[in-house]
Design a protein around this motif. Structure first.
Motif, mmCIF file in Angstrom:
data_model
loop_
_atom_site.group_PDB
_atom_site.id
_atom_site.type_symbol
_atom_site.label_atom_id
_atom_site.label_comp_id
_atom_site.label_asym_id
_atom_site.label_seq_id
_atom_site.Cartn_x
_atom_site.Cartn_y
_atom_site.Cartn_z
ATOM 1 N N LEU A 1 0.814 -1.361 -0.006
ATOM 2 C CA LEU A 1 0.043 -0.097 -0.067
ATOM 3 C C LEU A 1 0.735 1.252 -0.014
ATOM 4 N N PRO A 2 0.365 2.374 -0.263
ATOM 5 C CA PRO A 2 1.133 3.697 -0.392
ATOM 6 C C PRO A 2 1.571 4.169 0.971
ATOM 7 N N ARG B 1 6.721 2.208 -2.244
ATOM 8 C CA ARG B 1 5.667 3.313 -2.396
ATOM 9 C C ARG B 1 5.647 4.271 -1.394
ATOM 10 N N GLU C 1 4.471 8.091 -1.844
ATOM 11 C CA GLU C 1 2.830 8.136 -1.996
ATOM 12 C C GLU C 1 2.140 8.442 -0.666
ATOM 13 N N LEU D 1 -2.957 6.044 2.791
ATOM 14 C CA LEU D 1 -4.357 6.247 2.670
ATOM 15 C C LEU D 1 -4.850 6.133 4.085
ATOM 16 N N ASP E 1 -10.533 3.158 0.402
ATOM 17 C CA ASP E 1 -9.380 3.506 -0.508
ATOM 18 C C ASP E 1 -8.387 2.458 -0.537
ATOM 19 N N ALA E 2 -8.080 1.847 0.371
ATOM 20 C CA ALA E 2 -7.128 0.752 0.396
ATOM 21 C C ALA E 2 -7.516 -0.294 -0.313
ATOM 22 N N ASP F 1 -9.542 -0.413 -2.922
ATOM 23 C CA ASP F 1 -9.368 0.180 -4.321
ATOM 24 C C ASP F 1 -8.021 0.214 -4.913
ATOM 25 N N ASP F 2 -7.294 0.441 -4.052
ATOM 26 C CA ASP F 2 -5.660 0.342 -4.239
ATOM 27 C C ASP F 2 -5.245 -1.175 -4.342
ATOM 28 N N GLN G 1 -3.685 -4.609 -8.002
ATOM 29 C CA GLN G 1 -2.355 -5.476 -7.745
ATOM 30 C C GLN G 1 -2.759 -6.968 -7.983
#
Length: 242
Positions: free
Chosen positions: A37-38, A43, A46, A49, A54-55, A57-58, A62
């Motif tokens: 994750l960002p 990452r 970035e 989150l 949102d996590a 969706d990210d 992947q």
């Protein structure tokens, strides 16, 4: 066809390297795919989150990119990661584009539980003390001032994500669920772990392994054996060895 892909979400503040040992410890019928994750590791640049949606969706692109050619995925998560694994399983089952073979949740109460440590908004020292008191765990990197400054944003964002999370309470999965905790975990007791039974219409099992809330940090081997055993019960006897 490739074996089952174990899509793995770590606890708050951690990144894919938490699962580095798992590649060598997993059964030949299980490939490990950590979710990155960002805000951490590759990452890092970035922004992290702060919401579970949102996590998820990210993570979904992947997972879809890695799942090609596999029989299906088993989703695993520890603590905050358990919530992310569950919500991701719900999305994958709704979209029906990646077969979900199972869900393994670790060190977490069920999704309807309020995961509130009261840590969000505290000063750095108070925040870290609260998290350590709750989990019984503190990564040694947090004692190095320069590393602490680098790691705190992702940890704070993840804790905020967990504290904000509210389950819709409407999605029930038709996949086996295995719920695991450390036998000495003072944060998640057996009753809280059992709340995961509400998210599945099929087989549900609970297991305890030696250790506290972060039992899997030092000895992931027994957990991986439990996961493989759970998948073997859900699949034909020879399918994990194909």
């Amino acid at each position: 066809m490739k074996p089952t892909l174990l899509v793995s979400f770590p606890h708050a503040g951690a990144g894919p390297s938490f699962f580095a040992q798992w590649w060598n410890l997993a059964s030949p019928g299980l490939d490990v795919a950590p979710v990155g994750l960002p805000g951490r590791e590759k990452r890092f640049a970035e922004p992290p989150l702060e919401y579970v949606s949102d996590a998820v969706d990210d993570a979904l692109p992947q997972i879809r990119a890695q799942a090609g050619g596999y029989r299906g995925v088993c989703l695993f998560g520890h603590s905050l990661g358990a919530v992310l694994a569950y919500e991701t399983a719900c999305r994958l089952r709704a979209d029906a584009d990646v077969p979900v073979m199972g869900l393994v949740v670790s060190g977490s109460a069920g999704p309807a539980h309020r995961h509130d440590l009261g840590a969000t908004g505290l000063s750095d020292d108070a925040f870290l003390a609260t998290v350590e008191r709750a989990t019984g765990y503190r990564h040694e990197a947090l004692d190095e001032p320069e590393l602490r400054e680098l790691l705190l944003p992702a940890l704070r964002a993840d804790i905020a994500m967990h504290e904000r999370y509210r389950s819709s309470g409407t999605t029930v999965l038709d996949v086996p669920v295995l719920a695991v905790r450390g036998a000495e975990d003072h944060l998640i007791d057996a009753e809280m772990l059992g709340q995961w039974q509400e998210v599945t219409t099929t087989r549900f099992d609970t297991r305890s392994l030696p250790g506290g809330h972060m039992y899997l940090a030092d000895s992931p081997g027994p957990l991986l054996r439990l996961i493989c055993d759970s998948l073997e019960r859900a699949l034909p006897s020879d399918s994990l060895r194909e």
